[in-house]
Motif scaffolding. Structure first.
Motif, mmCIF file in Angstrom:
data_model
loop_
_atom_site.group_PDB
_atom_site.id
_atom_site.type_symbol
_atom_site.label_atom_id
_atom_site.label_comp_id
_atom_site.label_asym_id
_atom_site.label_seq_id
_atom_site.Cartn_x
_atom_site.Cartn_y
_atom_site.Cartn_z
ATOM 1 N N VAL A 103 61.107 41.860 33.012
ATOM 2 C CA VAL A 103 60.542 40.652 33.621
ATOM 3 C C VAL A 103 60.381 40.827 35.124
ATOM 4 O O VAL A 103 59.372 40.392 35.710
ATOM 5 N N ASN A 104 61.329 41.478 35.778
ATOM 6 C CA ASN A 104 61.203 41.710 37.221
ATOM 7 C C ASN A 104 59.986 42.572 37.543
ATOM 8 O O ASN A 104 59.222 42.271 38.469
ATOM 9 N N VAL A 105 59.789 43.646 36.774
ATOM 10 C CA VAL A 105 58.717 44.595 37.079
ATOM 11 C C VAL A 105 57.338 44.024 36.737
ATOM 12 O O VAL A 105 56.383 44.193 37.498
ATOM 13 N N LYS A 106 57.220 43.319 35.597
ATOM 14 C CA LYS A 106 55.897 42.894 35.138
ATOM 15 C C LYS A 106 55.552 41.440 35.450
ATOM 16 O O LYS A 106 54.409 41.042 35.310
ATOM 17 N N VAL A 107 56.537 40.638 35.862
ATOM 18 C CA VAL A 107 56.259 39.240 36.187
ATOM 19 C C VAL A 107 56.606 38.942 37.652
ATOM 20 O O VAL A 107 55.746 38.539 38.440
ATOM 21 N N LEU A 108 57.873 39.146 38.014
ATOM 22 C CA LEU A 108 58.306 38.765 39.355
ATOM 23 C C LEU A 108 57.646 39.625 40.431
ATOM 24 O O LEU A 108 57.136 39.098 41.435
ATOM 25 N N ALA A 109 57.644 40.940 40.247
ATOM 26 C CA ALA A 109 57.066 41.813 41.277
ATOM 27 C C ALA A 109 55.583 41.529 41.506
ATOM 28 O O ALA A 109 55.169 41.322 42.653
ATOM 29 N N PRO A 110 54.727 41.500 40.464
ATOM 30 C CA PRO A 110 53.319 41.187 40.722
ATOM 31 C C PRO A 110 53.125 39.835 41.403
ATOM 32 O O PRO A 110 52.285 39.683 42.292
ATOM 33 N N THR A 111 53.920 38.841 40.992
ATOM 34 C CA THR A 111 53.797 37.508 41.582
ATOM 35 C C THR A 111 54.093 37.549 43.072
ATOM 36 O O THR A 111 53.316 37.036 43.898
ATOM 37 N N ASN A 131 45.718 43.508 38.457
ATOM 38 C CA ASN A 131 46.929 43.577 37.649
ATOM 39 C C ASN A 131 46.655 44.396 36.397
ATOM 40 O O ASN A 131 45.591 44.278 35.789
ATOM 41 N N VAL A 132 47.626 45.218 36.017
ATOM 42 C CA VAL A 132 47.508 46.014 34.793
ATOM 43 C C VAL A 132 48.372 45.363 33.722
ATOM 44 O O VAL A 132 49.601 45.356 33.815
ATOM 45 N N ALA A 133 47.711 44.776 32.717
ATOM 46 C CA ALA A 133 48.408 44.144 31.595
ATOM 47 C C ALA A 133 48.212 45.034 30.371
ATOM 48 O O ALA A 133 48.519 46.226 30.415
ATOM 49 N N GLY A 134 47.699 44.500 29.285
ATOM 50 C CA GLY A 134 47.467 45.305 28.096
ATOM 51 C C GLY A 134 46.976 44.434 26.960
ATOM 52 O O GLY A 134 47.159 43.210 26.962
ATOM 53 N N MET A 135 46.359 45.056 25.964
ATOM 54 C CA MET A 135 45.847 44.299 24.824
ATOM 55 C C MET A 135 46.964 43.649 24.020
ATOM 56 O O MET A 135 46.723 42.707 23.263
ATOM 57 N N ILE A 136 48.198 44.120 24.198
ATOM 58 C CA ILE A 136 49.338 43.478 23.531
ATOM 59 C C ILE A 136 49.467 42.023 23.977
ATOM 60 O O ILE A 136 50.069 41.204 23.275
ATOM 61 N N ALA A 137 48.894 41.679 25.127
ATOM 62 C CA ALA A 137 48.906 40.285 25.577
ATOM 63 C C ALA A 137 48.265 39.357 24.552
ATOM 64 O O ALA A 137 48.583 38.163 24.507
ATOM 65 N N THR A 156 55.284 39.220 28.879
ATOM 66 C CA THR A 156 55.006 39.550 30.284
ATOM 67 C C THR A 156 53.529 39.865 30.494
ATOM 68 O O THR A 156 52.944 39.484 31.514
ATOM 69 N N LEU A 157 52.908 40.540 29.525
ATOM 70 C CA LEU A 157 51.493 40.880 29.668
ATOM 71 C C LEU A 157 50.621 39.638 29.527
ATOM 72 O O LEU A 157 49.620 39.491 30.248
ATOM 73 N N ALA A 158 50.985 38.748 28.613
ATOM 74 C CA ALA A 158 50.232 37.499 28.474
ATOM 75 C C ALA A 158 50.333 36.670 29.751
ATOM 76 O O ALA A 158 49.363 36.024 30.172
ATOM 77 N N HIS A 159 51.502 36.692 30.376
ATOM 78 C CA HIS A 159 51.673 36.005 31.662
ATOM 79 C C HIS A 159 50.704 36.555 32.696
ATOM 80 O O HIS A 159 50.052 35.790 33.426
ATOM 81 N N LEU A 160 50.581 37.882 32.770
ATOM 82 C CA LEU A 160 49.673 38.479 33.750
ATOM 83 C C LEU A 160 48.231 38.051 33.518
ATOM 84 O O LEU A 160 47.482 37.806 34.469
#
Length: 259
Positions: A103-111, A131-137, A156-160
């Motif tokens: 969560v820190n790397v993919k949500v908090l840091a980008p934010t 932002n680099v997310a993914g189709m898993i979103a 986390t990817l859906a959040h991005l």
């Protein structure tokens, strides 16, 4: 004057491909990663480009804050939030420290990095946030037969994706763009680092992924999916999102009322 790009997770895979592309396009670079040896190797391998290296662990507050200082203090033209960790496992099996790291790397840091960068970009009237997310979103509705289960990672990817879409609307008319790229399976160290053998699985190259993301920006897309041939599929998803959002009412829906 050269443009300036900051790329996180720049020592391998997608992040390195972004950094390589910007270097080839004449950008000065700030490359961020955990491994000092790989950062130094990247810098020494690009003698014709001004490369600054930042060793930082974006799973920690200290690491995030140190990179945020660069985002706030440097005239960035591009910020690429690429850093990631995998941790593919069901929630009940995911150790608390790994959940926090993800969560820190993919949500908090980008934010926080975007928050630090966007003010200066708005003042200058130009800038791009990627932002680099993914189709898993988009995999949340999948039934239990789809494996591996990875609720936190998918979340986390859906959040991005949702955050980038909302941010793009906030930035309308400012000259600053927000974009999220959604890879499928890409040929990088990402899966092998967790012991997964993906050699038999068709995979996109990191270079093609970067080409898709940058072309998506040129096309005016907020969400790019370089491996999806029919763009109408994504538009159908977003149209359904807005239809559901617009279909709400203060009245309790009939199906939820007592019979």
């Amino acid at each position: 004057m050269s443009k300036l790009a900051l790329v996180t997770g720049a020592t391998s895979g997608i992040g390195r491909a972004f950094a390589e592309r910007f270097a080839a396009d004449g950008y000065d670079l700030i490359v961020v990663g955990r491994r000092r040896d790989r950062l130094a190797a990247f810098a020494s391998g690009h003698p014709g480009v001004r490369v600054r290296t930042v060793a930082a662990d974006l799973s920690t507050e200290e690491g995030i804050d140190s990179v945020a200082e660069y985002c706030a203090g440097e005239p960035l033209d591009v910020l690429v939030n690429n850093a990631g960790v995998s941790h593919y496992m069901p929630l009940a099996e995911l150790p608390a420290d790994k959940a926090r790291e993800l969560v820190n790397v993919k949500v908090l840091a980008p934010t926080l990095l975007m928050r630090a960068a966007v003010g200066g970009m708005q003042q200058r009237g130009t800038g791009t946030l990627i932002n680099v997310a993914g189709m898993i979103a988009f995999s949340g509705p999948a039934d239990p037969s789809v494996m591996p289960r990875r609720a936190v990672y998918a979340g986390t990817l859906a959040h991005l994706v949702a955050m980038t879409q909302a941010l793009s609307a906030e930035l309308a008319g400012t000259g600053v763009r927000a974009h999220v790229v959604c890879p499928g399976v890409v040929a990088t160290e990402f899966h092998s680092a967790q012991g997964l053998d993906m050699s038999a699985v068709p995979r996109m190259s990191a270079e093609d992924l970067v080409t898709g993301a940058l072309r998506g920006l040129e096309l005016g897309e907020v969400v790019s999916a370089p491996g999806v041939e029919d763009p109408g599929l994504l538009q159908d998803v977003f149209a359904a999102d807005l239809a559901a959002f617009g279909g709400q009412s203060p009245q309790l829906a009939t199906r939820y009322r007592s019979s």
